[in-house]
Scaffold this motif. Sequence first.
Motif, PDB file in Angstrom:
ATOM      1  N   MET A  58       0.818  -1.210   0.000  1.00 34.63           N
ATOM      2  CA  MET A  58       0.000   0.000   0.000  1.00 34.63           C
ATOM      3  C   MET A  58       0.852   1.259   0.000  1.00 34.63           C
ATOM      4  O   MET A  58       0.404   2.325  -0.429  1.00 34.63           O
ATOM      5  CB  MET A  58      -0.938  -0.001   1.212  1.00 34.63           C
ATOM      6  CG  MET A  58      -2.091  -0.984   1.129  1.00 34.63           C
ATOM      7  SD  MET A  58      -3.167  -0.750  -0.312  1.00 34.63           S
ATOM      8  CE  MET A  58      -3.744   0.920  -0.052  1.00 34.63           C
ATOM      9  N   GLY A  59       2.093   1.146   0.473  1.00 28.61           N
ATOM     10  CA  GLY A  59       2.981   2.301   0.478  1.00 28.61           C
ATOM     11  C   GLY A  59       3.175   2.907  -0.907  1.00 28.61           C
ATOM     12  O   GLY A  59       3.397   4.111  -1.037  1.00 28.61           O
ATOM     13  N   ILE A  60       3.113   2.082  -1.944  1.00 24.32           N
ATOM     14  CA  ILE A  60       3.249   2.591  -3.321  1.00 24.32           C
ATOM     15  C   ILE A  60       2.195   3.665  -3.583  1.00 24.32           C
ATOM     16  O   ILE A  60       2.489   4.733  -4.133  1.00 24.32           O
ATOM     17  CB  ILE A  60       3.101   1.442  -4.334  1.00 24.32           C
ATOM     18  CG1 ILE A  60       4.273   0.459  -4.213  1.00 24.32           C
ATOM     19  CG2 ILE A  60       2.982   1.985  -5.762  1.00 24.32           C
ATOM     20  CD1 ILE A  60       4.063  -0.839  -4.987  1.00 24.32           C
ATOM     21  N   PHE A  61       0.980   3.391  -3.156  1.00 27.18           N
ATOM     22  CA  PHE A  61      -0.134   4.300  -3.442  1.00 27.18           C
ATOM     23  C   PHE A  61      -0.124   5.502  -2.501  1.00 27.18           C
ATOM     24  O   PHE A  61      -0.674   6.548  -2.831  1.00 27.18           O
ATOM     25  CB  PHE A  61      -1.443   3.526  -3.372  1.00 27.18           C
ATOM     26  CG  PHE A  61      -1.408   2.306  -4.245  1.00 27.18           C
ATOM     27  CD1 PHE A  61      -1.612   2.410  -5.606  1.00 27.18           C
ATOM     28  CD2 PHE A  61      -1.089   1.063  -3.715  1.00 27.18           C
ATOM     29  CE1 PHE A  61      -1.527   1.297  -6.426  1.00 27.18           C
ATOM     30  CE2 PHE A  61      -1.000  -0.051  -4.520  1.00 27.18           C
ATOM     31  CZ  PHE A  61      -1.212   0.064  -5.881  1.00 27.18           C
ATOM     32  N   SER A  62       0.528   5.347  -1.341  1.00 30.07           N
ATOM     33  CA  SER A  62       0.616   6.485  -0.416  1.00 30.07           C
ATOM     34  C   SER A  62       1.424   7.624  -1.024  1.00 30.07           C
ATOM     35  O   SER A  62       1.242   8.785  -0.655  1.00 30.07           O
ATOM     36  CB  SER A  62       1.246   6.047   0.909  1.00 30.07           C
ATOM     37  OG  SER A  62       2.639   5.806   0.775  1.00 30.07           O
ATOM     38  N   TYR A  63       2.323   7.307  -1.972  1.00 30.31           N
ATOM     39  CA  TYR A  63       3.097   8.333  -2.677  1.00 30.31           C
ATOM     40  C   TYR A  63       2.353   8.875  -3.903  1.00 30.31           C
ATOM     41  O   TYR A  63       2.869   9.752  -4.582  1.00 30.31           O
ATOM     42  CB  TYR A  63       4.438   7.757  -3.139  1.00 30.31           C
ATOM     43  CG  TYR A  63       5.412   7.470  -2.017  1.00 30.31           C
ATOM     44  CD1 TYR A  63       6.170   8.493  -1.447  1.00 30.31           C
ATOM     45  CD2 TYR A  63       5.584   6.179  -1.529  1.00 30.31           C
ATOM     46  CE1 TYR A  63       7.069   8.231  -0.425  1.00 30.31           C
ATOM     47  CE2 TYR A  63       6.481   5.913  -0.506  1.00 30.31           C
ATOM     48  CZ  TYR A  63       7.220   6.939   0.041  1.00 30.31           C
ATOM     49  OH  TYR A  63       8.110   6.676   1.058  1.00 30.31           O
ATOM     50  N   ARG A  64       1.192   8.315  -4.189  1.00 34.05           N
ATOM     51  CA  ARG A  64       0.378   8.651  -5.361  1.00 34.05           C
ATOM     52  C   ARG A  64       1.098   8.211  -6.642  1.00 34.05           C
ATOM     53  O   ARG A  64       1.858   8.932  -7.254  1.00 34.05           O
ATOM     54  CB  ARG A  64       0.039  10.136  -5.386  1.00 34.05           C
ATOM     55  CG  ARG A  64      -0.817  10.604  -6.531  1.00 34.05           C
ATOM     56  CD  ARG A  64      -2.194   9.995  -6.620  1.00 34.05           C
ATOM     57  NE  ARG A  64      -3.170  10.391  -5.596  1.00 34.05           N
ATOM     58  CZ  ARG A  64      -4.471  10.082  -5.655  1.00 34.05           C
ATOM     59  NH1 ARG A  64      -4.944   9.387  -6.678  1.00 34.05           N
ATOM     60  NH2 ARG A  64      -5.293  10.431  -4.689  1.00 34.05           N
ATOM     61  N   ALA A  65       0.836   6.956  -7.035  1.00 33.96           N
ATOM     62  CA  ALA A  65       1.458   6.383  -8.226  1.00 33.96           C
ATOM     63  C   ALA A  65       0.807   6.862  -9.516  1.00 33.96           C
ATOM     64  O   ALA A  65       1.424   6.801 -10.578  1.00 33.96           O
ATOM     65  CB  ALA A  65       1.396   4.850  -8.154  1.00 33.96           C
ATOM     66  N   ALA A  66      -0.440   7.334  -9.433  1.00 34.96           N
ATOM     67  CA  ALA A  66      -1.177   7.760 -10.627  1.00 34.96           C
ATOM     68  C   ALA A  66      -2.233   8.779 -10.219  1.00 34.96           C
ATOM     69  O   ALA A  66      -2.616   8.855  -9.049  1.00 34.96           O
ATOM     70  CB  ALA A  66      -1.833   6.553 -11.306  1.00 34.96           C
ATOM     71  N   PRO A  67      -2.727   9.550 -11.189  1.00 32.45           N
ATOM     72  CA  PRO A  67      -3.764  10.538 -10.856  1.00 32.45           C
ATOM     73  C   PRO A  67      -5.030   9.913 -10.281  1.00 32.45           C
ATOM     74  O   PRO A  67      -5.717  10.526  -9.472  1.00 32.45           O
ATOM     75  CB  PRO A  67      -4.056  11.208 -12.206  1.00 32.45           C
ATOM     76  CG  PRO A  67      -2.868  10.941 -13.051  1.00 32.45           C
ATOM     77  CD  PRO A  67      -2.326   9.623 -12.607  1.00 32.45           C
TER      78      PRO A  67
END
Length: 738
Positions: A454-463
């Motif tokens: 989930m950490g990947i998405f915490s950095y905002r991987a996509a709009p």
Amino acid sequence: MWNQVPVNLQEQFAQAISLHQQGKLQEARTIYESIIKVSPKHFDALHLLGVVSAQSGNHQLAADLIGKAIAINPGNAGFYLNRGNALQALQQLEPALASFDKAIKLQPTSAVAHFNRGNVLQALGRYETAVSSYDQAINLRQDSAEFYYNRGNAFQLLNKHEAAVADYQRAVRIKPDFVGAHFNCGNALQSLRRLNDAIACYDRAIAAQPDCTDAYSNRGNAFYALNQMDAAVASYDQAIRCNPTLPEVHHNRGMALQTMQRLDDALISLDNAFHLKPDHPFLFGLILHTRMRICMWDGFEARLADLRSRIERNLRASSSFVVLTLLDIAELQRKSAEIWMADKHPANDVLGPIPKRAHSPKVRIGYYSADFHNHATTWLMAELFERHDRSRFELIGFSFGPDRQDEMRQRVCAAFDQFIDVRMKSDQEVARLSRSLGIDIAVDLKGDTQDNRMGIFSYRAAPVQVSYLGYPGTVGAPYMDYLIADRTLVPEHSQQHYSEKIVYLPGSYQVNDRKRRISERIYTRAEVGLPEQSFVFCCFNNNYKITPVMFDSWVRILNAVPGSVLWLFEDNAIAATNLRKEAEQRGLDTKRLVFAKRMELSEHLARHRLADLFLDTLPCNAHTTASDALWAGLPVLTQAGESFAARVAASLLNAIGLPELITETQEQYESLAIELALNSVKLRALKEKLQQNRLTAPLFNTDLYTRNLEAAYSAMYERYQAGLPPEHIYLSDQKDQK
């Protein structure tokens, strides 16, 4: 030095300095005090008496004495430096910072003053400014391992792990036995997913300090991340031998043992952690889940009430996954998810916002998972990846799971336009890579399940970021925009219990692969331990989904259907043993429980033919296991609950045209199970209807499903392009393209 005093005071002062340098602090203190009695304005004596006081642990006295020296002689940089040290020790950080600033103003070339200033800034959380101070110190003096080490710590706190590693490496070149630098270098490398390099650093820390508990513990964590569980447990054991009082080590050892299926040993480790620290974050739920995995139910109701109470009090009681398997209360599921994500994967804006992208005729979809191999999620999804319309969508797979090169791995690799193994990349690196590849919609297939990232998405991987399929509920993260669901799973009145906006697919949210092969092998009941003439109820759900309340229901059903048996999946031998004990305590002949071992999927699907009716669980329904049963022609009986996880089987049954198998209460569930077992005509009619609907109803129509999901992606994308925030999306069936 002080000049305008009698010669004998100068001699005493010199003697005091000599004693001070020899470490004879009390003797030096006595002489400094006698000098001050005779000459109260002897600022050097006041200063050094303050230094002695600091070295003796009395920092307040030190600050007061040095302050008096400064009042007499305000132009001495060393005075401000040492007063700053005393104030820092007293945690008076802002006054300490002002004192170091004054020292630097008086003596800009004092490397130590710049270094100490950096330490205060780091303690204040001003990491960028701290780095600037360390830079000044290092420019003045390049031979200090501590300077590089502390700057490395600041970089680590800024999540600049590469820079941190470089500084730790500089520190150990100057001081090869610098344990802290080796250890923290390992931590930074572990953050970068350079796990073998991290282990080498921990080994060097241990070589320099054989009782370095933290190094053994974190080395165990690195082995765990590499899925080398034997090595992880061995490292945790060494940490415990050094210091058996650390709850975190017992906790992590328990996690590794769980992965190894040594569940009884895992429970001992987790209980040890609990005894050491009952409020250890999320441990309570982990222990309860481990007990559920082995069907150890003593004190279940009290533990469940305690879990609920802890969540209501906003305590870090459990991972959100455990909660949705035990509490069918959507409000508490959201609350526990938000507590979990805020602690484990809070939103991180270090990469900044994603610049608005121009509209493209082809939407770039990223799918992120650890399960791109022979796994339940991929068994459902493989055909979807193959059916996506490549004229409108480009697919990129991000895999952070094992590369087993099994059948499903090879199949999904071929289905994507790009397939990228990101196991050894950090969450931030994967998010940055996603941005560089222009991912428009990032689809997480894990949620709060094992091996998630989930950490990947915490950095905002996509709009646009979407939670889909792998996790049956809200993930509670503010950076996840949408949740793929359907009208059965999330009625409109329940939307408030989900942090995401709901995308309502027609039919069911669950995709299915029509290419799932059912073995042609015809099993006999004798082969799998089933009696030839009995009515066979079955449930192939994971053992942790079986609650005492559910088991009581099953026992009542079995007692009402003479000679019937219950065929259960055996996840582990301990669970089977405990379930037999539970049956015996309820007066049920243990021979009426039959356990099914794991087997290859096509064979497992084939053996479904031996069962008569699949009994679902509550509060966590069958998901893939329900689809497996329906695909194999076995009716599934469910009781629909309140939350997403408790309504999945109802969603599937609606989508295959068998709503009559959905019940609303426990009494209805038991009554219908008994009726179907005793009324062979009614059951046969249901099976015939299932067989007719199997290839015509929406549930197994992968082409239709793909068009519906693509319409959902397009709606999300168009809202983004229009500058609109995420909102609930309601879809109707797209044209069925066969």
